[in-house]
Scaffold this motif. Structure first.
Motif, mmCIF file in Angstrom:
data_model
loop_
_atom_site.group_PDB
_atom_site.id
_atom_site.type_symbol
_atom_site.label_atom_id
_atom_site.label_comp_id
_atom_site.label_asym_id
_atom_site.label_seq_id
_atom_site.Cartn_x
_atom_site.Cartn_y
_atom_site.Cartn_z
ATOM 1 N N PRO B 31 56.937 67.543 67.738
ATOM 2 C CA PRO B 31 57.987 68.405 67.194
ATOM 3 C C PRO B 31 59.189 67.583 66.733
ATOM 4 C CG PRO B 31 57.048 69.401 69.133
ATOM 5 C CD PRO B 31 56.464 68.007 69.050
ATOM 6 N N LYS B 32 59.977 68.185 65.861
ATOM 7 C CA LYS B 32 60.974 67.423 65.111
ATOM 8 C C LYS B 32 62.107 66.828 65.921
ATOM 9 C CE LYS B 32 60.581 69.275 60.503
ATOM 10 N NZ LYS B 32 61.238 70.056 59.446
ATOM 11 N N ARG B 67 59.166 72.082 74.001
ATOM 12 C CA ARG B 67 57.801 72.015 73.464
ATOM 13 C C ARG B 67 56.973 70.901 74.102
ATOM 14 N NH1 ARG B 67 58.660 76.281 72.598
ATOM 15 N NH2 ARG B 67 59.385 77.266 70.694
ATOM 16 N N ASP B 96 61.674 72.192 68.610
ATOM 17 C CA ASP B 96 61.354 72.383 67.192
ATOM 18 C C ASP B 96 62.527 72.027 66.288
ATOM 19 O OD1 ASP B 96 58.803 73.292 67.720
ATOM 20 O OD2 ASP B 96 59.438 75.388 67.862
ATOM 21 N N ASP B 97 63.746 72.220 66.817
ATOM 22 C CA ASP B 97 64.931 72.060 65.970
ATOM 23 C C ASP B 97 66.182 71.994 66.847
ATOM 24 O OD1 ASP B 97 65.213 74.732 66.788
ATOM 25 O OD2 ASP B 97 64.322 75.486 64.945
#
Lengths: 132, 132
Positions: B31-32, B67, B96-97
């Motif tokens: 994930p980012k 995550r 995720d962000d």
């Protein structure tokens, strides 16, 4: 990617995540050894130098003992005293064990990256951690 | 776990890894947003304090926007000038962000962890990175 395949992949990702021993249902656990590296560029305002460094970092994924990667730049999270956002680029590589990390350390692809990119940075800090 | 299920999970893991855009075949991308944290204990030789800190860190996996996790201690990789192995424990959380990271930052489970464990450490360094 079609919808059926996307749905399969989403279900499969959930199944894989859930199958990791001791994992909380929605959370993935990762290979044991993580190699964190933070780079400070000599020219921190040069987008070109940053792009060169990131391109060099991406080549490291080719090394056969690398199990996962994350290459990043400082995120726009809240500024707090404990947050260091002075670095230019970050690297995470996951390995199964210290032997895998050693293969990477001595690998021609890693040596080529250092030869090609080390003139770009003025400081690098490495933290190697094993699951606990 | 039976063999059929194990085989499915292995195949599924490969499919998921391969489906990540730009991923090298054998390498997973994550994930980012990654939140790296390094802790230096006030009593670095206290196994009890380290165990308390690690137990506290594991509670963070319950937060719904987390995550993936990796909790570690310094690995016995080669000693080099650039390697900092002076820390006591490391934490990686994937989100995720930045919105997911903010939910974590303000979450009661995170606040409880800080309240329960902050007396154990003398220094903490955070690096938040977004995929680049």
């Amino acid at each position: 990617m079609n919808t059926t395949r996307r749905t399969f992949l989403a279900a499969a990702a959930t199944a894989v995540a859930a199958s990791n021993a001791g994992a909380t249902a929605n959370v993935t656990t990762y290979p044991k050894l993580v190699h964190h590296v933070f780079f400070w560029l000599k020219n921190p305002d040069s987008k070109e130098d940053l792009a060169k460094l990131l391109a060099g970092l991406r080549t490291l994924a080719k090394i056969e003992t690398v199990r996962g990667t994350h290459f990043g730049v400082p995120a726009s999270t809240e500024k707090r005293d404990v947050v260091d956002n002075s670095y230019s680029a970050s690297e995470i590589l996951f390995f199964d064990d210290t032997a895998g990390q050693k293969v990477y350390q001595d690998h021609p692809v890693h040596k080529q990256f250092v030869a090609d990119c080390q003139h770009l940075w003025e400081k690098v800090v490495v933290y190697d951690a094993i699951s606990a």
